[in-house]
Design an enzyme around this catalytic site. Structure first.
Site, mmCIF file in Angstrom:
data_model
loop_
_atom_site.group_PDB
_atom_site.id
_atom_site.type_symbol
_atom_site.label_atom_id
_atom_site.label_comp_id
_atom_site.label_asym_id
_atom_site.label_seq_id
_atom_site.Cartn_x
_atom_site.Cartn_y
_atom_site.Cartn_z
ATOM 1 C CG ASP A 43 -1.826 1.218 1.261
ATOM 2 O OD1 ASP A 43 -2.954 1.104 0.758
ATOM 3 O OD2 ASP A 43 -1.405 2.303 1.759
ATOM 4 C CE1 TYR A 48 0.652 7.998 2.198
ATOM 5 C CE2 TYR A 48 1.176 5.706 1.803
ATOM 6 C CZ TYR A 48 0.327 6.668 2.305
ATOM 7 O OH TYR A 48 -0.839 6.282 2.928
ATOM 8 C CE LYS A 73 -3.681 4.787 0.594
ATOM 9 N NZ LYS A 73 -2.239 4.635 0.871
ATOM 10 C CG HIS A 110 -4.535 9.871 -0.068
ATOM 11 N ND1 HIS A 110 -3.188 9.767 -0.305
ATOM 12 C CD2 HIS A 110 -4.688 9.616 1.253
ATOM 13 C CE1 HIS A 110 -2.565 9.454 0.824
ATOM 14 N NE2 HIS A 110 -3.453 9.361 1.781
HETATM 15 P P1 NDP Z 1 0.944 1.895 11.962
HETATM 16 O O1 NDP Z 1 -0.212 1.964 12.878
HETATM 17 O O2 NDP Z 1 1.101 0.744 11.046
HETATM 18 O O3 NDP Z 1 2.217 2.021 12.892
HETATM 19 C C1 NDP Z 1 3.528 2.022 12.410
HETATM 20 C C2 NDP Z 1 4.448 2.196 13.618
HETATM 21 O O4 NDP Z 1 4.414 1.013 14.437
HETATM 22 C C3 NDP Z 1 5.859 2.423 13.227
HETATM 23 O O5 NDP Z 1 6.413 3.352 14.133
HETATM 24 C C4 NDP Z 1 6.515 1.042 13.436
HETATM 25 O O6 NDP Z 1 7.868 1.215 13.783
HETATM 26 C C5 NDP Z 1 5.715 0.491 14.581
HETATM 27 N N1 NDP Z 1 5.584 -0.977 14.561
HETATM 28 C C6 NDP Z 1 5.235 -1.740 13.503
HETATM 29 N N2 NDP Z 1 5.175 -3.036 13.851
HETATM 30 C C7 NDP Z 1 5.481 -3.118 15.153
HETATM 31 C C8 NDP Z 1 5.580 -4.177 16.080
HETATM 32 N N3 NDP Z 1 5.333 -5.446 15.711
HETATM 33 N N4 NDP Z 1 5.937 -3.888 17.371
HETATM 34 C C9 NDP Z 1 6.186 -2.616 17.731
HETATM 35 N N5 NDP Z 1 6.116 -1.544 16.910
HETATM 36 C C10 NDP Z 1 5.756 -1.802 15.625
HETATM 37 O O7 NDP Z 1 0.999 3.278 11.151
HETATM 38 P P2 NDP Z 1 0.897 3.761 9.651
HETATM 39 O O8 NDP Z 1 0.447 5.180 9.709
HETATM 40 O O9 NDP Z 1 2.147 3.476 8.920
HETATM 41 O O10 NDP Z 1 -0.308 2.916 9.020
HETATM 42 C C11 NDP Z 1 -0.123 1.759 8.223
HETATM 43 C C12 NDP Z 1 -0.314 2.075 6.750
HETATM 44 O O11 NDP Z 1 -1.609 2.627 6.507
HETATM 45 C C13 NDP Z 1 0.614 3.170 6.197
HETATM 46 O O12 NDP Z 1 1.949 2.729 6.047
HETATM 47 C C14 NDP Z 1 -0.087 3.536 4.927
HETATM 48 O O13 NDP Z 1 0.163 2.570 3.925
HETATM 49 C C15 NDP Z 1 -1.532 3.525 5.389
HETATM 50 N N6 NDP Z 1 -2.004 4.869 5.810
HETATM 51 C C16 NDP Z 1 -2.987 5.484 5.050
HETATM 52 C C17 NDP Z 1 -3.483 6.714 5.375
HETATM 53 C C18 NDP Z 1 -4.557 7.316 4.538
HETATM 54 O O14 NDP Z 1 -4.853 8.524 4.688
HETATM 55 N N7 NDP Z 1 -5.162 6.577 3.645
HETATM 56 C C19 NDP Z 1 -2.982 7.467 6.551
HETATM 57 C C20 NDP Z 1 -1.967 6.745 7.312
HETATM 58 C C21 NDP Z 1 -1.519 5.502 6.939
HETATM 59 P P3 NDP Z 1 9.091 0.598 12.889
HETATM 60 O O15 NDP Z 1 8.845 0.946 11.459
HETATM 61 O O16 NDP Z 1 10.299 1.265 13.480
HETATM 62 O O17 NDP Z 1 9.059 -0.879 13.152
#
Ligand code: NDP
Length: 285
Positions: A43, A48, A73, A110
């Protein structure tokens, strides 16, 4: 991998890999690692700034295109040509070019801002031409979603919205179910806000299963039939986040998590004029 079936019959893996906030220069390595770990659903978004790196990782992986489910998106169109439909098609082509692909699996609007009715009509054309297997939206509140459905031909296959233990969207999910729109969670971990990873309720459930809080949260969403796209740049966590199909939360555990709902966004309000203007004045093509 478990799939959900979208309203046009297309199958979508219920778990994928999100790349929001991964810097462009780190994205190729992260996506290559995710594909190696076993993710087949990616995704990204024009906004981005890392579509090119996602495409480079896909190419380097050598994985057959048909085995992958790729979403990107469309950002809010400003219609420099004066024609939002033409500009939407151009933005779609720009994304395909950056990704190095000749079709998408899912293309999403988006934000529910700007002239998204014209954007949707262009996306209906792209879908009919076979350039994207499914089309959908993101960040649409139920009123906007229903209005879009009632005044157009194709019902969005997906609505990708903020969904996590502190903002559970049960009523929104029910409305989407009635309208045939698959709910997809963004921010499944609320990006760690509200101390999600050390939350006492989630931690106790995780201990009962010998799993991590992250795994419990993803399992809880999947048991609600919600598509999830967790993001991590760490291969160990990528593997952990994918390993959520070998255990089941009990009805009681599902109910305990229900108590964490605050009913509001932890990120932003799409009905706040300042936020609407801030988003609407960002430019990505
Ligand atoms: P998430 O809720 O997926 O959280 C990501 C965070 O959690 C990062 O800091 C990561 O750190 C940490 N993390 C991941 N796995 C673990 C684990 N197993 N244990 C502990 N910490 C963990 O946030 P996102 O905002 O990235 O949401 C996911 C996806 O949703 C995005 O990447 C994007 O593709 C989409 N999105 C879409 C939006 C929209 O407007 N349509 C808005 C926001 C997101 P680290 O990387 O250091 O492991």
């Amino acid at each position: 991998m478990k799939n959900v079936t979208l309203n046009n019959g297309i199958k979508m893996p219920i778990l994928g890999f999100g790349v929001f906030q991964i810097p462009e220069e780190e994205t190729q390595a992260a996506v290559e690692a995710a594909l190696e770990t076993g993710y087949r659903h990616l995704d990204t978004a024009a906004s981005y700034g890392n579509e090119q790196a996602v495409g480079a990782a896909v190419k380097a992986s050598g994985i057959n295109r048909e085995e992958l489910f790729i979403t990107t998106k469309l950002w809010i169109q400003h219609a420099p040509t004066g024609n939002v439909q033409d500009d939407t098609k151009q933005s779609f082509q720009n994304s395909l070019n950056r990704l190095g692909l000749d079709y998408l699996d899912l293309y999403l609007i988006h934000q529910p801002l700007g002239d998204y009715y014209s954007e949707w009509r262009a996306m209906q054309d792209l879908n009919k031409e076979g350039l994207t297997r499914a089309i959908g939206v993101s960040n649409f509140h139920p009123d906007r979603l229903v209005d879009l459905i009632d005044h157009n031909e194709i019902v969005p296959a997906v609505n990708q919205i903020e969904t996590h233990p502190f903002h559970q969207r049960a009523a929104d999910q029910e409305l989407m179910r009635e309208r045939g729109v698959q709910i997809e969670s963004w921010g499944p971990f609320a990006e760690g806000k509200n101390n999600l990873f050390t939350d006492p309720t989630l931690s106790a459930i995780a201990d009962e299963h010998g799993k991590s809080v992250a795994q419990v949260v993803l399992r809880w969403l999947i048991q609600r039939d919600i598509v999830v796209i967790p993001k991590s740049v760490r291969p160990g966590r990528m593997a952990q986040n994918l390993d959520v199909f070998g255990f089941t939360l009990t009805e009681d555990q599902m109910k305990q998590i229900t108590t964490l709902d605050t009913g509001t966004s932890l990120f932003f309000d799409h009905r706040d004029p300042a936020m609407v203007s801030w988003l609407g004045n960002r430019r990505y093509s």
